[in-house]
Write an enzyme that holds these catalytic residues in place. Structure first.
Site, PDB file in Angstrom:
ATOM      1  N   ARG A  19      -1.744  -0.695   2.941  1.00  0.00           N
ATOM      2  CA  ARG A  19      -1.422  -0.805   1.515  1.00  0.00           C
ATOM      3  C   ARG A  19      -2.409  -1.706   0.765  1.00  0.00           C
ATOM      4  O   ARG A  19      -2.015  -2.423  -0.159  1.00  0.00           O
ATOM      5  CB  ARG A  19       0.010  -1.343   1.308  1.00  0.00           C
ATOM      6  CG  ARG A  19       1.091  -0.451   1.848  1.00  0.00           C
ATOM      7  CD  ARG A  19       1.391   0.668   0.878  1.00  0.00           C
ATOM      8  NE  ARG A  19       2.471   1.508   1.338  1.00  0.00           N
ATOM      9  CZ  ARG A  19       3.637   1.634   0.731  1.00  0.00           C
ATOM     10  NH1 ARG A  19       3.888   0.976  -0.362  1.00  0.00           N
ATOM     11  NH2 ARG A  19       4.554   2.448   1.206  1.00  0.00           N
ATOM     12  N   ARG A  77      -0.099  -2.486  -5.601  1.00  0.00           N
ATOM     13  CA  ARG A  77       0.477  -3.356  -6.624  1.00  0.00           C
ATOM     14  C   ARG A  77       0.066  -4.820  -6.578  1.00  0.00           C
ATOM     15  O   ARG A  77       0.285  -5.538  -7.552  1.00  0.00           O
ATOM     16  CB  ARG A  77       2.008  -3.256  -6.586  1.00  0.00           C
ATOM     17  CG  ARG A  77       2.506  -1.942  -7.156  1.00  0.00           C
ATOM     18  CD  ARG A  77       3.978  -1.775  -6.915  1.00  0.00           C
ATOM     19  NE  ARG A  77       4.250  -1.653  -5.484  1.00  0.00           N
ATOM     20  CZ  ARG A  77       5.447  -1.575  -4.959  1.00  0.00           C
ATOM     21  NH1 ARG A  77       6.509  -1.643  -5.720  1.00  0.00           N
ATOM     22  NH2 ARG A  77       5.609  -1.434  -3.651  1.00  0.00           N
ATOM     23  N   ARG A 125      -2.397   1.995 -13.340  1.00  0.00           N
ATOM     24  CA  ARG A 125      -1.115   2.692 -13.239  1.00  0.00           C
ATOM     25  C   ARG A 125      -0.409   2.742 -14.590  1.00  0.00           C
ATOM     26  O   ARG A 125       0.182   3.753 -14.959  1.00  0.00           O
ATOM     27  CB  ARG A 125      -0.211   2.030 -12.218  1.00  0.00           C
ATOM     28  CG  ARG A 125       0.820   3.018 -11.704  1.00  0.00           C
ATOM     29  CD  ARG A 125       1.845   2.374 -10.853  1.00  0.00           C
ATOM     30  NE  ARG A 125       2.893   1.839 -11.705  1.00  0.00           N
ATOM     31  CZ  ARG A 125       4.166   1.739 -11.365  1.00  0.00           C
ATOM     32  NH1 ARG A 125       4.536   2.130 -10.176  1.00  0.00           N
ATOM     33  NH2 ARG A 125       5.043   1.244 -12.182  1.00  0.00           N
ATOM     34  N   ASP A 162       0.308   9.171  -0.957  1.00  0.00           N
ATOM     35  CA  ASP A 162       1.579   8.731  -0.403  1.00  0.00           C
ATOM     36  C   ASP A 162       2.011   9.707   0.673  1.00  0.00           C
ATOM     37  O   ASP A 162       1.616  10.883   0.662  1.00  0.00           O
ATOM     38  CB  ASP A 162       2.649   8.658  -1.496  1.00  0.00           C
ATOM     39  CG  ASP A 162       3.827   7.817  -1.029  1.00  0.00           C
ATOM     40  OD1 ASP A 162       3.730   6.580  -1.105  1.00  0.00           O
ATOM     41  OD2 ASP A 162       4.831   8.387  -0.550  1.00  0.00           O
ATOM     42  N   TYR A 188      13.289  10.823   4.674  1.00  0.00           N
ATOM     43  CA  TYR A 188      13.289  10.835   3.201  1.00  0.00           C
ATOM     44  C   TYR A 188      13.836  12.156   2.660  1.00  0.00           C
ATOM     45  O   TYR A 188      14.527  12.190   1.649  1.00  0.00           O
ATOM     46  CB  TYR A 188      11.872  10.601   2.660  1.00  0.00           C
ATOM     47  CG  TYR A 188      11.422   9.167   2.791  1.00  0.00           C
ATOM     48  CD1 TYR A 188      11.826   8.209   1.870  1.00  0.00           C
ATOM     49  CD2 TYR A 188      10.596   8.764   3.842  1.00  0.00           C
ATOM     50  CE1 TYR A 188      11.425   6.887   1.989  1.00  0.00           C
ATOM     51  CE2 TYR A 188      10.190   7.453   3.965  1.00  0.00           C
ATOM     52  CZ  TYR A 188      10.606   6.509   3.041  1.00  0.00           C
ATOM     53  OH  TYR A 188      10.215   5.210   3.162  1.00  0.00           O
TER      54      TYR A 188
END
Ligand code: 1CP
Length: 352
Positions: free
Chosen positions: A27, A31, A40, A77, A154
């Site tokens: 990652r 963020r 973003r 992703d 998921y």
């Protein structure tokens, strides 16, 4: 074949000697970087970033402009696959990913089709092509996918989950249905990863983020077996170079011996594993990647340096170690701490 100026990641994954231990961070794009948050906001939402190759490329390169990293990882992703299969991925601020049409019954599984990446996920392969061009041989590009099991959780839960209650109901009440889904996902993951390789991904990582939620017996049957099928169906050599495959089961420390027998090149380790022990168990078969607790990065240089030293010592001399975190970097990490971490790995592992 373009020449790779820094091939230390690939060398370490193939257990060949390197001058210093290569390092990247799970990652690493995302963020914790203000420039990511700005782009973003401009893009509007996360899926727009992923589905526009120019933006995906820019985000992929952002951490490399700040840190002396030995690899880039495709910005995308794991949930692009279920989205392309028609489940309707969306994100709610602060709540993570959700699906409009989660799988609820046998009919839902029967209506799924194996992913055709060239048709359904061209934005991913276009991003890979563009990123390779922009990297211009500086460092290798890592492509990735979720494991079939992790994707299934998921798709069945419809969102992030703590206990995987629905998925485990399938597992214990209708295991054939879960196997049917895992078969479709396995074929899709193979198609997806091979398309990434042919577009220029030079290393592959499979994220089995939720494998650690399974019982010992269920792990072999519902996660490992399918990852094994994926590993054995990937294109082994592209552009004249071996394409190393890294398997990362979070919470999978007790299954390292079985994971090492899948034919993969390296295992990702979370921070619960003793790296030296893992090396004694499987180090003659595979390289090892990891495994600093990402929480150390929050604490700053006084905590980072001794922890990096401890992990390097735990692995010991010789080749076959890729430094990484034991899971993704958290959004609250100060980029100065991440820069210090990367430089410290290089400084303390430098053999001249
Ligand atoms: O900007 C935002 O708010 C979105 C946050 C975000 C980001 C930056 C998501 C949503 N995905 C990503 C990118 C991402 N996801 C990468 C980028 C490449 C990198 O720099 O490493 C990768 C490799 C992933 C893979 C991923 N997505 C995994 C496996 C890795 C892991 O961390 O275990 C998983 C489980 C996901 C699902 C997902 N996507 C996003 C979130 C917040 C989540 C986790 C949801 C949950 O907690 O279950």
């Amino acid at each position: 074949m373009d020449s790779l100026k820094n091939d230390s990641l690939i060398r370490a994954l193939l257990r060949q000697p390197t001058r210093r231990t290569p390092v990247w961070m799970m990652r690493q794009a995302g963020r914790h970087l203000p420039e990511y948050r700005a782009l973003r906001a401009h893009a509007g939402d996360f899926m727009s970033l992923c589905s526009h190759p120019e933006w995906a490329c820019e985000v992929t390169l952002q951490p490399l402009q700040r840190y002396d990293l030995d690899a880039a990882i495709l910005f995308s992703d794991i949930l692009t696959i279920p989205d392309a299969m028609g489940l309707g991925l969306y994100f709610v601020e602060g709540e993570g990913p959700k699906f409009r049409k989660p799988l609820r019954c046998a009919k839902d599984v029967e209506s799924l089709q194996v992913l055709d990446t060239a048709k359904d996920l061209t934005y991913v392969t276009d991003a890979v092509t563009l990123i390779r061009r922009e990297l211009n041989g500086s460092v290798p590009l890592i492509g990735f996918s979720g494991s079939p099991w992790t994707l299934a959780t998921y798709m069945i839960e419809g969102a992030a989950s703590r206990d995987f209650a629905r998925t485990k109901s399938w597992l214990y009440e209708q295991p054939e249905l879960l196997h049917q889904l895992l078969d479709i996902l396995t074929a899709s993951v193979i198609n997806y990863l091979n398309a990434q390789i042919l577009s220029g991904a030079q290393v592959i990582q499979i994220f089995d983020t939720w494998g650690g939620a399974l019982s010992d017996a269920a792990y072999y049957e519902f996660s490992l077996d399918y990852m094994q099928k994926v590993v054995s169906s990937l294109i082994p050599v592209n552009e004249g170079r071996e394409v190393p495959v890294i398997l990362f089961t979070k919470g999978g420390g007790m299954w390292l011996d079985a994971l090492a027998k899948t034919g993969c090149h390296a295992l990702g380790l979370d921070w619960t594993v003793n790296l030296g022990d893992a090396r004694r168990r499987v180090g003659s078969k595979v390289a090892l990647q990891g495994n600093m607790d990402p929480a150390v990065l929050r604490a700053g240089p006084a905590a980072i340096e001794p922890e990096v030293r401890r992990i390097l010592r735990s692995f010991g001399d010789g080749s076959g170690h890729v430094f990484n975190l034991g899971h993704g970097i958290t959004p609250d990490v100060d980029p100065k701490h991440a820069a210090f971490f990367v430089d410290t790995v290089h400084r303390l592992s430098n053999t001249g």
